[in-house]
Design a protein around this motif. Sequence first.
Motif, PDB file in Angstrom:
ATOM      1  N   TYR A 262      19.875  61.500  55.438  1.00 28.11           N
ATOM      2  CA  TYR A 262      19.758  62.957  55.492  1.00 28.11           C
ATOM      3  C   TYR A 262      18.716  63.496  54.521  1.00 28.11           C
ATOM      4  O   TYR A 262      17.954  64.407  54.856  1.00 28.11           O
TER       5      TYR A 262
ATOM      6  N   PHE B 279      15.199  63.900  55.772  1.00 30.06           N
ATOM      7  CA  PHE B 279      14.866  65.083  56.579  1.00 30.06           C
ATOM      8  C   PHE B 279      14.621  66.298  55.679  1.00 30.06           C
ATOM      9  O   PHE B 279      13.793  67.147  55.982  1.00 30.06           O
TER      10      PHE B 279
ATOM     11  N   ILE C 224      11.113  65.773  54.452  1.00 28.61           N
ATOM     12  CA  ILE C 224      10.108  66.101  55.482  1.00 28.61           C
ATOM     13  C   ILE C 224       9.915  67.617  55.550  1.00 28.61           C
ATOM     14  O   ILE C 224       8.782  68.117  55.577  1.00 28.61           O
ATOM     15  N   GLY C 225      11.027  68.353  55.539  1.00 31.16           N
ATOM     16  CA  GLY C 225      10.946  69.811  55.571  1.00 31.16           C
ATOM     17  C   GLY C 225      10.199  70.343  54.362  1.00 31.16           C
ATOM     18  O   GLY C 225       9.354  71.252  54.480  1.00 31.16           O
TER      19      GLY C 225
ATOM     20  N   GLY D 281       8.544  73.510  58.880  1.00 33.13           N
ATOM     21  CA  GLY D 281       9.241  72.424  58.170  1.00 33.13           C
ATOM     22  C   GLY D 281      10.501  72.000  58.906  1.00 33.13           C
ATOM     23  O   GLY D 281      10.762  70.804  59.098  1.00 33.13           O
TER      24      GLY D 281
ATOM     25  N   ALA E 103      11.080  68.376  60.962  1.00 34.57           N
ATOM     26  CA  ALA E 103      12.255  67.539  60.625  1.00 34.57           C
ATOM     27  C   ALA E 103      13.056  67.250  61.898  1.00 34.57           C
ATOM     28  O   ALA E 103      13.520  66.121  62.100  1.00 34.57           O
ATOM     29  N   SER E 104      13.192  68.250  62.758  1.00 36.26           N
ATOM     30  CA  SER E 104      13.927  68.050  64.025  1.00 36.26           C
ATOM     31  C   SER E 104      13.198  67.054  64.923  1.00 36.26           C
ATOM     32  O   SER E 104      13.830  66.216  65.576  1.00 36.26           O
TER      33      SER E 104
ATOM     34  N   SER F  47      15.448  55.560  55.917  1.00 40.53           N
ATOM     35  CA  SER F  47      15.212  56.457  54.786  1.00 40.53           C
ATOM     36  C   SER F  47      14.336  55.764  53.734  1.00 40.53           C
ATOM     37  O   SER F  47      13.407  56.363  53.178  1.00 40.53           O
TER      38      SER F  47
ATOM     39  N   ALA G 131      19.004  68.262  61.405  1.00 32.09           N
ATOM     40  CA  ALA G 131      17.702  68.001  60.779  1.00 32.09           C
ATOM     41  C   ALA G 131      16.944  69.307  60.564  1.00 32.09           C
ATOM     42  O   ALA G 131      16.221  69.459  59.572  1.00 32.09           O
TER      43      ALA G 131
ATOM     44  N   GLY H 260      15.525  70.451  57.076  1.00 30.93           N
ATOM     45  CA  GLY H 260      14.115  70.809  56.892  1.00 30.93           C
ATOM     46  C   GLY H 260      13.956  72.183  56.259  1.00 30.93           C
ATOM     47  O   GLY H 260      13.136  72.375  55.351  1.00 30.93           O
TER      48      GLY H 260
END
Lengths: 271, 341
Positions: free
Chosen positions: B39, B42, B45-46, B80, B84-85, B112, B210, B214
């Motif tokens: 998790y 994500f 990434i966001g 963002g 992430a999605s 991860s 996600a 994000g």
Amino acid sequence: MSDNVTPTTGAPVYALQCQDLKKAFQGVLAVAGATFDVPQGQITALIGPNGAGKTTVVNLLSGMMPSDSGRMQLVGTDVTNWPSHKIARRGLMRSFQLSRELGGLTVLENLLVAPKHQAGESLFNIFFRPLAVRREERENVERALETLKTYGLYDLRDNRARELSGGQKKLLEIARAVMAQPKVLLLDEPMAGVNPALIDRIGEYILDLKASGVTVLMVEHNLNVVEKICDHVIVLAEGRTLATGKLSDLRANQDVVQAYLGEVINASTHG
Amino acid sequence: MSAFWYYVFTLVFFLFDYFILAMGLNIQYGETGILNFAYIGFVAIGAYVTGAASLPNSAGTGQQYIMGWGLPFPFNLLLGGLVASAVAVLVALIALRRLRTDYLAMVLVSLSLVLYDVINNYVPLFNGADGLYNVPQPMAGIFHLTTNSFIPFFAVVTGLVALLMWFIMSRIMNSPLGRTFRAIRDDDGVAGALGKNPFGYKLTSMIIGAFYAGVGGGLIIQFGGSFNPTAWLPGETFVVFAVIIVGGVGNNVGMLVGALLVETLLIHLPAFLPEIPGHPGLIEYIDTMVVGVLLMVMLWFRPQGVVPERVRKSAGMLADRARGRGRQLTTASEGQGKSGE
């Protein structure tokens, strides 16, 4: 596979047809070429000694596991090795030998999960068609409550399903399957572990389903129940179809008596 | 603004941000049963995408990163969440189709770690181990915010974003979609036998969760102005798990309570406490241990969390309304129904 169309109406004669179904687990054949037809709109019993492969056949028919070979047809459509959700959407529902209720959901919610293609299962509809979602939900709730009344579970509607007794869980599974308006219902030992009074009631519910046009295939060890409510019997032994027909006829079949009925009759005589 | 209020608004920011993060993990784990140990990836990434989209072109900034579009709030934040999605779709295709629970968790931990190594070592992406910094403070120019006034301002903005995301999440959780998620959590085999495609719904849940991760990450980088790999060590996922387990899995109110107890009071508040004489920095090391002990205590004595998942009365209320309307219809048939056990 026999011809599956009524000459006059063109409707399928058989709700389910299996031909030469095979399934092995680590080299051991659990189902070794089962071939049978389940007549449309009737109650068919699937009987046989322990280890005959009855539950495996039910798992294969409902798409819970893929077969190694063989073919299956559901109301004329080849559904061989389809995943369970696709088979269910075609109208085949099932119950389980050991009850598998959705324990964290309430009794009412267990039924509300069942209807197919609900508008409220789409993110788009939740935010952009909320009235349609609410209207459908209300209709489903009303129908679910009626079903719970029919099955004597209405007073438990707000209880979590994991809190129910064994017999109530069996009823819940049947009610949940009925809520999905099935064409074909597979019941895996619906009377197992259930008190005698409830056995009669479940028998009545199954007859009601037949009256409403649902085809039922049930795995059952209780021959009194089979005799009372089933129109047709399929005997499995060592993963193969040993015989099919009416129970009264099968009692005269030496192979069946040797493989299964003798064992059951002896058990009930000495029990 | 006094140092006290600076602390308070920093804590408020983390409360709302972790509320968002917890809601995202809750729909994946608490509602759908996906043990997503990746998790925090994500969240990262966001954060990186929001930061890189907000920053100007990288030439002359002393940093290397993709994008550099100078995208304003809230578009950078949305981007963002959406990226992430999109990554969640890829991860779901790899991990969710065939794997369940423990094996799925192992694959997600591995993914991860791979993501962590790629971002940490491939400098042109998000400036490698140094991470992104000097990320512009959103709306600071419009409202003439100073460094001090930005903190309460953005804490309030984060609160409003959290409120909006809570509203959206509540609608989802109380809908037939939320009910199907919970059915899959309880037994995906049964859900499949009822015509629900478990993979499809798990994928939807992964995408929603996600997006929340994000957005939560995007808010973090905009609040602090920087983000680097030390902020998202894989173990950070377990802090979010601690938030939802302590608060109460499957309940949005529990997510807020968990964010308050774990993230605000145990993780961030101690950083503002005075040092223990003779033991500088000790408090910061102790807080993680305290979270671990709290997690074990909760799992032993109150696994349902401080605010347990509620029995859904919305269905009950609809039922009562339906019963009222349908009484005339059902009275005649009541005598025919078989009696309850």
